[in-house]
Write a protein that holds these residues in place. Structure first.
Motif: not given
Length: 406
Positions: A117-122, A205-206, A212-216, A270-276
């Motif tokens: 999923d390129t729409g999330s990162s976990d 998540g891609l 990411v839900t957990v910082s770091g 624009d990845n300022s919000r974490g998305f592609w």
């Protein structure tokens, strides 16, 4: 598919878009297959996709939501210093609705099916800590010699109301034959009802690490890059069409030029919000013009989710009927429809009229493969768009995508 709470918050700030409304392709995960070795300088990792034959099509839910055979004889250093590639012939279920892939976690490896999923990162999946996950392939940390306790809690809520939560750990994660060492994993001990019947065991998540839900925590792609598993900081996505024989592939570290025609065109992200997120210029449907908007490229969403204005423009040009739930009803006769053209980076990318039809629901009545997002400015370029266009994701600064028609 679904969309993380972070996505929902972002879209809400722009006018309450619910991007991950799609049950989709809920979704992707890797399918290991026989591998071919190449020189280290050309390290590639292909991750093919596999469809799930048990998931049922539902446009309304969709609008609201890829040398392994003998690796046991190889040392970790040998596997990680050689390029591992693998390709699998795939079939699509019900007109390209669902794809998932399989990866292995731990030592010995435990297989889980994940939505890529390129729409999330976990990276999360069902575990033996989850009493409600008995229908899932559950990861058991007690059976892995490379597992290490972390203990930090995590919780994810998606835009369609589904959620999951649990605790973190670290373990080796093997994708297509390459092993990521000490990857932070999120083991679910609770999942909502929507996930109980979901065909996948979790999500990989891609997106960018900002969401990411957990910082770091570093994403799997972050670790592929930092651990030198891939020679280029890219991954490429090909989604086949059932009408053309199906198939699909994730290729980490390279580009499969046999999967597209023409020339790849580079588009800033624009990845300022974490998305592609890319800028989509004025498009057209037949003789009608479609206004510009921002589009999040999301492999985890089945439909093409357009901002409200643009969706109404497309609907009007196709004589579509608003179902007042985010979806549209259109004619099942392709001759009554027009191709949709979206201009990205100065190039037109086409969604053929036939692919604007999702499924038949009555006599010459079909659900459309596009819907409205509830936002004034943000849309979601889901699989309706992606199965017609090959996309290369480059996440290092400056981030970009390359797109070519399939």
């Amino acid at each position: 598919m679904k969309i993380t709470l972070c996505v929902a918050v972002i879209v809400a700030s722009l006018a309450a878009v619910d991007a991950r409304l799609v049950p989709h392709a809920a979704d992707f995960a890797l399918h290991p297959s026989s591998a071919t070795q190449t020189a280290p300088a050309k390290a590639l990792l292909r991750v093919p996709l596999k469809t799930n034959p048990h998931f049922k099509r539902n446009a309304r839910a969709a609008a609201l939501k890829a040398m392994n055979k003998y690796k046991m004889f190889q040392s970790d250093s040998f596997r990680n210093n050689l390029a591992s590639t693998g390709t699998v012939n795939l079939t699509d279920y019900e007109n390209d609705l669902l794809y998932y892939g399989e990866i292995t976690i731990g030592t010995p490896g435990q297989t889980v099916k994940l939505d890529f999923d390129t729409g999330s990162s976990d990276l999360w999946f069902a575990s033996t800590l989850c009493a409600r996950c008995i229908r899932k392939s559950r990861y058991d940390s007690n059976k892995s010699s490379t597992y290490h306790k972390d203990g930090r809690p995590w919780h994810i809520t998606y835009g369609d109301g589904t959620s999951s939560s649990g605790i973190c750990g670290t373990d080796d994660v093997t994708i297509g034959g390459l092993t990521i060492k000490n990857q932070t994993i999120e083991m679910a001990n609770k999942i909502s009802s929507g996930f109980i019947t979901d065909p996948s065991d979790g999500i990989l998540g891609l997106g960018f690490n900002k969401i990411v839900t957990v910082s770091g925590v570093k994403t799997p792609v972050d670790n592929m890059i930092s651990q030198g598993l891939i020679s280029e900081p890219i991954f490429s996505v090909f989604l086949g069409k059932g009408s053309n024989g199906g198939g699909g592939e994730y290729l980490f570290g390279g580009i499969n030029h046999s999967k597209f025609r023409g020339t790849l065109a580079t588009v800033p992200v624009d990845n300022s919000r974490g998305f592609w997120t890319v800028a989509v210029g004025s498009g057209s449907v037949g003789s009608s013009t479609i206004s510009h908007f921002s589009g999040i490229i999301d492999t985890g969403s089945t439909l093409l989710m357009l901002p409200d204005l643009q969706a109404s423009q497309v609907a009007k040009a196709l004589n579509a009927i608003d179902n007042e739930d985010g979806t549209y009803t259109i004619s099942c006769n392709v001759a009554d429809l027009h191709d949709l053209k979206l201009n990205i980076g100065g190039n037109d990318y086409i969604v053929p009229a036939a692919d604007l039809i999702f499924e038949q629901i009555g006599r010459n009545k079909c659900m459309a493969a596009f819907a409205y997002s509830g936002s004034n400015s943000v849309g979601i370029l889901g699989d309706t768009f992606l199965k017609n266009n090959y996309v290369v994701f480059q996440q290092e600064v400056p981030p970009s995508v390359q797109i070519a028609a399939i």
